[in-house]
Design an enzyme around this catalytic site. Structure first.
Site, PDB file in Angstrom:
ATOM      1  CD1 TRP A 137       0.118  -8.265   8.232  1.00 11.84           C
ATOM      2  CD2 TRP A 137       1.349  -9.230   6.626  1.00 11.84           C
ATOM      3  NE1 TRP A 137      -0.180  -9.597   8.219  1.00 11.84           N
ATOM      4  CE2 TRP A 137       0.570 -10.215   7.235  1.00 11.84           C
ATOM      5  CE3 TRP A 137       2.199  -9.608   5.590  1.00 11.84           C
ATOM      6  CZ2 TRP A 137       0.604 -11.560   6.851  1.00 11.84           C
ATOM      7  CZ3 TRP A 137       2.254 -10.942   5.203  1.00 11.84           C
ATOM      8  CH2 TRP A 137       1.455 -11.895   5.827  1.00 11.84           C
TER       9      TRP A 137
ATOM     10  CB  SER B 168       4.369  -2.801   3.015  1.00  7.49           C
ATOM     11  OG  SER B 168       3.727  -3.897   2.432  1.00  7.49           O
ATOM     12  CG  MET B 169      -1.017  -2.844   6.342  1.00  7.79           C
ATOM     13  SD  MET B 169      -1.330  -4.140   7.561  1.00  7.79           S
ATOM     14  CE  MET B 169      -3.001  -3.659   8.058  1.00  7.79           C
TER      15      MET B 169
ATOM     16  CG  ASP C  96       7.814  -5.036  -3.856  1.00  6.12           C
ATOM     17  OD1 ASP C  96       7.410  -6.166  -3.518  1.00  6.12           O
ATOM     18  OD2 ASP C  96       7.618  -4.018  -3.163  1.00  6.12           O
TER      19      ASP C  96
ATOM     20  CG  HIS D  94       7.858  -5.662  -0.023  1.00  8.67           C
ATOM     21  ND1 HIS D  94       7.131  -4.638  -0.608  1.00  8.67           N
ATOM     22  CD2 HIS D  94       7.268  -5.887   1.182  1.00  8.67           C
ATOM     23  CE1 HIS D  94       6.151  -4.277   0.190  1.00  8.67           C
ATOM     24  NE2 HIS D  94       6.222  -5.002   1.290  1.00  8.67           N
TER      25      HIS D  94
END
Length: 298
Positions: free
Chosen positions: A37, A103-104, A232, A261
């Site tokens: 995302w 991530s997502m 991150d 990130h």
């Protein structure tokens, strides 16, 4: 353009997922890349270009609501997103794949593995993933306060472009001292994020922040690799990568020292090499896991 049909929206309109399928036709291994995302599959540009050189077929798709995929009003819960992933694997008849979730996207892997019992999957990789759970609660005292995510949503509603501009700087670890990506790259990734549905952008904040994947992770029995940056600022390593590693039986972990990130870009060469080594090591029938453990700097 290539699409997979993933069912219908509540108003009866088709939901189609856009995907890219790159690599040699006789590739020994297949990887499915699940983006984070608020981007799209294009975030994996470097990996999609380089992994085929290692005899790896690369399939990457846009999550519903993002990129070139359909943008329905609803369906941004993780059960539905895991079902979308299943529609892709079934539609392309992919077998023995390595799922790579950033991530997502790590949440999609966790929910898919429990909801669909790991069908068609040989191994999994979590990169900067939101698993096991982001939100602070009575059972997760070290999580992030709900107000942080509420502020994100308010920022998106007020001025989505301006919010994404600031978010992108934190995403890639840009500050007065460090500027690991160019201004042009920041603008490019902001453009990718702006192509998403505003509704999907907001709904997915709730999904990735509130969904608890702790039970999902315990169902994973295939070889697993966790990759995370220790700098991150979006998904802190201590509450995510570290605990994801602890939750998956026999998972391997590598921590990128100083990585933000957005390490898929800032540490793209190392990440691609680590992915190739893990995928190739698990391409044998024995399913031998890749012993990459510890910390690494670029």
């Amino acid at each position: 353009m290539s699409y997979i049909h993933a069912g219908q929206s509540a108003n009866g309109q088709p939901v189609n997922l856009y995907y890219q399928d790159w690599g040699p036709g006789n590739a020994h291994s297949t990887v499915v890349l699940i983006h984070g995302w608020p981007l799209s599959h294009e975030m994996f540009e470097y990996q999609m270009t380089e992994l085929p050189k290692h005899d790896i077929r690369c399939v990457a798709y846009d999550r519903r609501g993002f990129g070139k995929s359909s943008k329905p009003w609803e369906g941004y819960d993780y059960d539905t997103l895991a079902d979308d992933l299943k529609a892709l694997l079934d539609g392309l008849d992919l077998q023995d794949v390595t799922l790579v979730g950033f991530s997502m996207g790590g949440g999609e892997i966790a929910r898919y593995m429990s909801r669909h019992r790991g069908a068609r999957v040989r191994s999994v990789v979590f990169i900067g993933a939101v698993t096991p759970v982001m939100l602070k609660s009575d059972s997760h005292a070290d999580g992030i306060e709900r107000g942080v995510f509420d502020e994100m949503i308010e920022g998106i509603k007020k001025d989505r472009a301006d919010f994404l501009h600031g978010f992108g700087r934190n995403f890639f670890g840009v500050n007065f001292i460090s500027h690991p990506v160019s201004d042009s790259a920041l603008q490019y990734y902001q453009m990718l994020a702006m192509l998403a549905s505003p509704k999907a952008t907001i709904e997915c904040v709730r999904s990735f922040s509130e969904t608890d994947f702790r039970q999902d992770l315990t169902t994973i029995s295939v070889p697993a690799l966790v990759i995370h940056g220790d700098a991150d600022q979006i998904v802190p390593f201590e509450i995510s990568g570290q605990r994801t590693h602890q939750a998956i039986p026999n998972a391997q972990i590598v921590v990128y020292e100083g990585a933000p990130h957005g390490l898929f870009f800032t540490h793209k060469e190392k990440l691609t090499n680590d992915l190739a080594a893990f995928i190739q090591a698990n391409a044998t029938a024995s399913g031998q896991s890749y012993g990459i453990v510890g910390r690494s700097s670029q």
